[in-house]
Design a protein around this motif. Structure first.
Motif, PDB file in Angstrom:
ATOM      1  N   GLN A 108       0.835  -1.198   0.000  1.00 14.14           N
ATOM      2  CA  GLN A 108       0.000   0.000   0.000  1.00 14.14           C
ATOM      3  C   GLN A 108       0.875   1.254   0.000  1.00 14.14           C
ATOM      4  O   GLN A 108       2.040   1.215   0.415  1.00 14.14           O
ATOM      5  CB  GLN A 108      -0.934   0.026   1.216  1.00 14.14           C
ATOM      6  CG  GLN A 108      -2.132  -0.892   1.107  1.00 14.14           C
ATOM      7  CD  GLN A 108      -3.095  -0.483   0.022  1.00 14.14           C
ATOM      8  OE1 GLN A 108      -3.267   0.696  -0.289  1.00 14.14           O
ATOM      9  NE2 GLN A 108      -3.756  -1.475  -0.595  1.00 14.14           N
ATOM     10  N   PHE A 109       0.275   2.354  -0.461  1.00 10.14           N
ATOM     11  CA  PHE A 109       0.976   3.638  -0.499  1.00 10.14           C
ATOM     12  C   PHE A 109       0.095   4.745   0.061  1.00 10.14           C
ATOM     13  O   PHE A 109      -1.126   4.702  -0.062  1.00 10.14           O
ATOM     14  CB  PHE A 109       1.327   4.034  -1.936  1.00 10.14           C
ATOM     15  CG  PHE A 109       2.294   3.114  -2.617  1.00 10.14           C
ATOM     16  CD1 PHE A 109       3.649   3.240  -2.398  1.00 10.14           C
ATOM     17  CD2 PHE A 109       1.841   2.136  -3.489  1.00 10.14           C
ATOM     18  CE1 PHE A 109       4.551   2.401  -3.038  1.00 10.14           C
ATOM     19  CE2 PHE A 109       2.719   1.294  -4.134  1.00 10.14           C
ATOM     20  CZ  PHE A 109       4.091   1.424  -3.902  1.00 10.14           C
ATOM     21  N   ILE A 110       0.735   5.753   0.632  1.00 11.27           N
ATOM     22  CA  ILE A 110       0.113   7.052   0.883  1.00 11.27           C
ATOM     23  C   ILE A 110       0.956   8.065   0.128  1.00 11.27           C
ATOM     24  O   ILE A 110       2.173   8.169   0.360  1.00 11.27           O
ATOM     25  CB  ILE A 110       0.055   7.390   2.386  1.00 11.27           C
ATOM     26  CG1 ILE A 110      -0.882   6.424   3.107  1.00 11.27           C
ATOM     27  CG2 ILE A 110      -0.415   8.832   2.593  1.00 11.27           C
ATOM     28  CD1 ILE A 110      -0.966   6.629   4.609  1.00 11.27           C
ATOM     29  N   VAL A 131      -6.534   2.374  -7.993  1.00 11.03           N
ATOM     30  CA  VAL A 131      -5.290   1.992  -7.327  1.00 11.03           C
ATOM     31  C   VAL A 131      -5.589   1.574  -5.875  1.00 11.03           C
ATOM     32  O   VAL A 131      -4.774   1.742  -4.983  1.00 11.03           O
ATOM     33  CB  VAL A 131      -4.226   3.102  -7.371  1.00 11.03           C
ATOM     34  CG1 VAL A 131      -3.645   3.250  -8.752  1.00 11.03           C
ATOM     35  CG2 VAL A 131      -4.775   4.429  -6.874  1.00 11.03           C
ATOM     36  N   ALA A 132      -6.796   1.034  -5.687  1.00  9.29           N
ATOM     37  CA  ALA A 132      -7.143   0.513  -4.360  1.00  9.29           C
ATOM     38  C   ALA A 132      -6.112  -0.528  -3.923  1.00  9.29           C
ATOM     39  O   ALA A 132      -5.716  -0.574  -2.749  1.00  9.29           O
ATOM     40  CB  ALA A 132      -8.540  -0.099  -4.386  1.00  9.29           C
ATOM     41  N   LEU A 196       1.356   5.350 -12.411  1.00 11.78           N
ATOM     42  CA  LEU A 196       1.584   5.389 -13.854  1.00 11.78           C
ATOM     43  C   LEU A 196       1.722   3.987 -14.436  1.00 11.78           C
ATOM     44  O   LEU A 196       1.270   3.721 -15.555  1.00 11.78           O
ATOM     45  CB  LEU A 196       2.830   6.222 -14.151  1.00 11.78           C
ATOM     46  CG  LEU A 196       2.690   7.715 -13.828  1.00 11.78           C
ATOM     47  CD1 LEU A 196       4.057   8.386 -13.846  1.00 11.78           C
ATOM     48  CD2 LEU A 196       1.745   8.401 -14.810  1.00 11.78           C
ATOM     49  N   ALA A 197       2.340   3.082 -13.685  1.00 14.77           N
ATOM     50  CA  ALA A 197       2.430   1.694 -14.139  1.00 14.77           C
ATOM     51  C   ALA A 197       1.043   1.087 -14.278  1.00 14.77           C
ATOM     52  O   ALA A 197       0.762   0.342 -15.229  1.00 14.77           O
ATOM     53  CB  ALA A 197       3.275   0.871 -13.169  1.00 14.77           C
ATOM     54  N   ARG A 198       0.148   1.421 -13.357  1.00 15.59           N
ATOM     55  CA  ARG A 198      -1.232   0.924 -13.449  1.00 15.59           C
ATOM     56  C   ARG A 198      -1.924   1.500 -14.682  1.00 15.59           C
ATOM     57  O   ARG A 198      -2.619   0.784 -15.406  1.00 15.59           O
ATOM     58  CB  ARG A 198      -1.991   1.286 -12.165  1.00 15.59           C
ATOM     59  CG  ARG A 198      -3.448   0.834 -12.116  1.00 15.59           C
ATOM     60  CD  ARG A 198      -3.630  -0.668 -12.286  1.00 15.59           C
ATOM     61  NE  ARG A 198      -2.814  -1.468 -11.406  1.00 15.59           N
ATOM     62  CZ  ARG A 198      -3.100  -1.749 -10.127  1.00 15.59           C
ATOM     63  NH1 ARG A 198      -4.220  -1.285  -9.598  1.00 15.59           N
ATOM     64  NH2 ARG A 198      -2.285  -2.496  -9.405  1.00 15.59           N
ATOM     65  N   GLU A 199      -1.742   2.809 -14.945  1.00 17.21           N
ATOM     66  CA  GLU A 199      -2.343   3.405 -16.136  1.00 17.21           C
ATOM     67  C   GLU A 199      -1.792   2.777 -17.420  1.00 17.21           C
ATOM     68  O   GLU A 199      -2.499   2.677 -18.422  1.00 17.21           O
ATOM     69  CB  GLU A 199      -2.081   4.911 -16.155  1.00 17.21           C
ATOM     70  CG  GLU A 199      -2.902   5.693 -15.151  1.00 17.21           C
ATOM     71  CD  GLU A 199      -2.780   7.192 -15.315  1.00 17.21           C
ATOM     72  OE1 GLU A 199      -3.618   7.920 -14.756  1.00 17.21           O
ATOM     73  OE2 GLU A 199      -1.848   7.650 -16.014  1.00 17.21           O
ATOM     74  N   ALA A 264      -6.275  -2.682 -16.740  1.00 19.01           N
ATOM     75  CA  ALA A 264      -6.721  -1.588 -15.861  1.00 19.01           C
ATOM     76  C   ALA A 264      -7.484  -0.506 -16.605  1.00 19.01           C
ATOM     77  O   ALA A 264      -8.303   0.204 -16.003  1.00 19.01           O
ATOM     78  CB  ALA A 264      -5.518  -0.974 -15.143  1.00 19.01           C
ATOM     79  N   LEU A 265      -7.245  -0.353 -17.907  1.00 18.47           N
ATOM     80  CA  LEU A 265      -7.913   0.699 -18.686  1.00 18.47           C
ATOM     81  C   LEU A 265      -9.210   0.230 -19.347  1.00 18.47           C
ATOM     82  O   LEU A 265      -9.832   0.991 -20.082  1.00 18.47           O
ATOM     83  CB  LEU A 265      -6.963   1.222 -19.765  1.00 18.47           C
ATOM     84  CG  LEU A 265      -5.729   1.980 -19.286  1.00 18.47           C
ATOM     85  CD1 LEU A 265      -4.841   2.345 -20.474  1.00 18.47           C
ATOM     86  CD2 LEU A 265      -6.114   3.233 -18.506  1.00 18.47           C
ATOM     87  N   GLU A 266      -9.587  -0.997 -19.071  1.00 21.44           N
ATOM     88  CA  GLU A 266     -10.729  -1.597 -19.773  1.00 21.44           C
ATOM     89  C   GLU A 266     -11.965  -0.712 -19.748  1.00 21.44           C
ATOM     90  O   GLU A 266     -12.671  -0.563 -20.747  1.00 21.44           O
ATOM     91  CB  GLU A 266     -11.047  -2.955 -19.150  1.00 21.44           C
ATOM     92  CG  GLU A 266     -11.807  -3.897 -20.049  1.00 21.44           C
ATOM     93  CD  GLU A 266     -10.957  -4.432 -21.197  1.00 21.44           C
ATOM     94  OE1 GLU A 266     -11.438  -4.364 -22.339  1.00 21.44           O
ATOM     95  OE2 GLU A 266      -9.831  -4.882 -20.946  1.00 21.44           O
ATOM     96  N   HIS A 267     -12.262  -0.127 -18.607  1.00 24.60           N
ATOM     97  CA  HIS A 267     -13.449   0.730 -18.480  1.00 24.60           C
ATOM     98  C   HIS A 267     -13.079   2.088 -17.884  1.00 24.60           C
ATOM     99  O   HIS A 267     -13.909   2.744 -17.249  1.00 24.60           O
ATOM    100  CB  HIS A 267     -14.503   0.042 -17.609  1.00 24.60           C
ATOM    101  CG  HIS A 267     -14.889  -1.322 -18.096  1.00 24.60           C
ATOM    102  ND1 HIS A 267     -15.627  -1.522 -19.246  1.00 24.60           N
ATOM    103  CD2 HIS A 267     -14.607  -2.554 -17.597  1.00 24.60           C
ATOM    104  CE1 HIS A 267     -15.802  -2.816 -19.442  1.00 24.60           C
ATOM    105  NE2 HIS A 267     -15.185  -3.473 -18.450  1.00 24.60           N
TER     106      HIS A 267
END
Length: 294
Positions: A108-110, A131-132, A196-199, A264-267
């Motif tokens: 997790q991150f803050i 990014v939950a 950004l990796a998630r995007e 991750a960008l599907e929707h």
């Protein structure tokens, strides 16, 4: 997607500026629509699997955490076909049991950074990704196994406080992050990198190398860069061993991520097709081309 070849990317932080043992190792310049990445990318093969390495601060440590071009770094990894990206970075610890020299596999991150571009998307093409769960559970689990195999003490799970820097924390800040916010470690580089990796639909894992106890610890005083550098040197060998163990654990053939990182960008795209700015779509060709085509 099941026929893709796996490409393992490594983002090296403080103290980790190359990968040992790469076959056909070549430094390759990459250009991106977001500007230049931190350095050329080192490509080669380990155990027959393509590896791509980028020193986050550049060789010689020329970029501060705030001046790293995170968007260019992730775009360049995507251009090179990276499917699994492992971040290796130095952190301070807020937990007695997470001692200098230990590794922590972050889950997790803050994000407390404020001077960085945090998204590929914006005016002309708006998108919102979740990014939950900001890291890939599959890749993180394999990184944990690889870390354990090196003999280093490794902790599975931890919350990473991303600060802007480049200064270290005051005692008051350190105590707040530890006691009120419940953070486990603190660093300066994993955000917005993980977002950004998630995007970009790349599986991402964060391996944090503890160098110090930040400034909260009554017996360790203020953070000293000389102490950090000494611990970093000791950690580097373990980090390189961890990286060397990744190809054998991941295997050569990429399979769809069971947690959806690669979709991750599907929707996520909100802007109607006829309202999308052509210049923005062109810039997004590498990271979001899969969902923007047509």
């Amino acid at each position: 997607m099941a026929d893709r070849q796996r490409v393992i990317g490594v983002m090296g932080g403080s103290g980790v500026y190359e990968i040992d043992g790469l076959e056909d190792a070549t430094w390759q310049e990459v250009t991106t629509p977001w500007g230049a990445p931190s350095d050329a990318l080192l490509t080669g093969r380990l155990d027959g699997i393509k590896m791509v390495f980028l020193p986050r601060h550049g060789r010689g440590h020329v970029h501060s955490p705030s001046t790293v071009n995170y968007r260019a770094n992730i775009d360049s990894m995507k251009q090179m076909g990276v499917t699994d990206l492992v971040s290796v970075s130095a952190v301070g610890s807020f937990r007695e049991e997470m001692a200098p020299g230990d590794f922590v596999i972050i889950d997790q991150f803050i994000d407390r950074t404020f001077a960085r571009e945090k998204s590929f998307f914006g005016t002309g093409c708006v998108a919102h990704v979740s990014v939950a769960h900001p890291v890939c559970e599959r890749l993180s689990g394999l990184a944990y196994e690889a870390a354990r195999a090196t003999g280093v003490t490794v902790h599975k799970g931890g919350t990473y406080l991303a600060m802007e820097g480049p200064q270290f924390s005051s005692i008051a800040e350190s105590r707040m992050y530890r006691e009120s916010w419940g953070c486990d470690v603190i660093g300066m580089t994993n955000m917005p990198e993980a977002k950004l990796a998630r995007e970009a639909e790349i599986c991402y894992a964060s391996v944090a190398m503890v160098t110090d106890y930040d400034s909260w610890h009554p017996d360790h005083g203020a953070v000293q860069i000389t102490d950090i550098l000494a611990t970093l040197k000791a950690n580097t060998a373990h980090a390189k061993s961890l990286v060397a163990a990744l190809p054998g654990r991941l295997g050569p053939h990429y399979t769809p991520c069971p947690y959806g990182c690669d979709r991750a960008l599907e929707h996520a795209i909100m802007t109607a097709p006829d309202k999308r700015a052509p210049e923005m779509i062109e810039k997004l060709a590498t990271v979001a081309g899969r969902v923007l085509k047509g």
